[in-house]
Design an enzyme around this catalytic site. Sequence first.
Site, PDB file in Angstrom:
ATOM      1  N   HIS A   2     -56.617 -15.690 110.475  1.00 46.60           N
ATOM      2  CA  HIS A   2     -55.468 -15.223 109.690  1.00 46.60           C
ATOM      3  C   HIS A   2     -54.208 -15.742 110.368  1.00 46.60           C
ATOM      4  O   HIS A   2     -53.943 -15.446 111.530  1.00 46.60           O
ATOM      5  CB  HIS A   2     -55.434 -13.702 109.619  1.00 46.60           C
ATOM      6  N   CYS A   3     -53.435 -16.539 109.633  1.00 49.17           N
ATOM      7  CA  CYS A   3     -52.251 -17.175 110.203  1.00 49.17           C
ATOM      8  C   CYS A   3     -51.011 -16.364 109.826  1.00 49.17           C
ATOM      9  O   CYS A   3     -50.673 -16.267 108.637  1.00 49.17           O
ATOM     10  CB  CYS A   3     -52.119 -18.604 109.686  1.00 49.17           C
ATOM     11  N   PRO A   4     -50.299 -15.768 110.794  1.00 49.60           N
ATOM     12  CA  PRO A   4     -49.084 -15.013 110.457  1.00 49.60           C
ATOM     13  C   PRO A   4     -47.965 -15.900 109.951  1.00 49.60           C
ATOM     14  O   PRO A   4     -47.101 -15.450 109.195  1.00 49.60           O
ATOM     15  CB  PRO A   4     -48.717 -14.338 111.783  1.00 49.60           C
ATOM     16  N   ASN A  42     -48.663 -16.028 106.408  1.00 49.05           N
ATOM     17  CA  ASN A  42     -48.882 -14.719 105.777  1.00 49.05           C
ATOM     18  C   ASN A  42     -50.094 -14.790 104.858  1.00 49.05           C
ATOM     19  O   ASN A  42     -50.108 -14.219 103.764  1.00 49.05           O
ATOM     20  CB  ASN A  42     -47.646 -14.264 104.998  1.00 49.05           C
ATOM     21  N   ASN A  43     -51.117 -15.488 105.319  1.00 46.37           N
ATOM     22  CA  ASN A  43     -52.293 -15.729 104.502  1.00 46.37           C
ATOM     23  C   ASN A  43     -53.450 -16.095 105.414  1.00 46.37           C
ATOM     24  O   ASN A  43     -53.244 -16.555 106.546  1.00 46.37           O
ATOM     25  CB  ASN A  43     -52.028 -16.878 103.513  1.00 46.37           C
TER      26      ASN A  43
END
Length: 375
Positions: free
Chosen positions: A182-184, A187-188
């Site tokens: 999950h890549c901040p 945001n996805n």
Amino acid sequence: MRSRQRMFAAAMRLLLKCLRLGRRRRFKLIRQAEQLWHYGHLCLRSLLYNSFTNGDVVLDSLFEPVYWLVDHVTRWFGVVFVALVIGLTSSIVAIVYICLLPLILQTYTPAWICWHLAYGHWNLIMIVFHYYMAITTSPGHPPQAKDNLTGVSICRKCIAPKPARTHHCSICNRCVLKMDHHCPWLNNCVGHYNHRYFFSFCLFMTMGCIYCSISGWEMFRDAYAAIERMKLLEKERLQVTANQTYYQTPPPTFHFRQRAFHKSVVYLWVLCSSVALALGALTLWHAALITRGETSIERHINKKERQRLQKKGKVFRNPYSYGSWDNWKVFLGVDVPRHWITRVLLPSSHLPHGTGLTWDLPPCVTAQRVPLLAI
């Protein structure tokens, strides 16, 4: 006299009886406390005992509150991270157009001007396209019904079918097909349908930052020296102003536009160099994973499986790896040679191979897969 002796004897017998009862009750309470202690110790050991427990499990348990906090912070601050990426990238583009582009047009030769204009705008288009696609494209989620899904497990958190290479994201609270992480900054989640967009964004952003750092090195040195001169002259001006006489004039002051220009160049070079180092390392890491046909999560799973089989004298083979070159072709969706231009060097929204539910042999792979286990 006899009545007094009888009363005294009766009182003494009553006292001795009370002492005996108190001693028995005290011993009984002690025995009950010991039994409760042993029973509680046994329950605690039975709850904590696990034959599969090792150092990694204990470490994960200790860091569980940290994971919970990071998950919730990442979930709520994802929009802030996306706005930060857009804001920083926009500031760099604005500095290039306002400060550097006029200087390039005035000082560079026509050949170099054409090169900078062509490469810079191509790189910018690739960055914007892949970042937009990475944050707007769903990574892919398995269907809730178990129709048409064979040989799948059940997610313990979703209580739903979990196909191969699918993992549960604690931030999105959903299962993701071929989940990488999950890549901040997006945001996805990075999964089956947007993994290529994420890697391409990292690659082209790193290339753009390296391009700005190398091209602006001389400008950075001049701007940094100019800022140091400004500080020195400002200090001299303050000293002259404090001790000013009729025969002394303060040094000339720099205009706001000059200060802003030099500070913008320094800001551009420092930010681009920092991002190039950090994002370049991340890009190399993902490139190595793609070469091996793994995701970030599968890398840890395969490592443990490789160690487990090594103790048994067996060799682990990744069933989703088709060889280094074919892994890249499958990942980028290159079926024919012209796709290296139309799908890699130009913006392309083509879908990856497969649906993420089953993993059949892609058409671009000619060699057969190696077996999962080899003795």
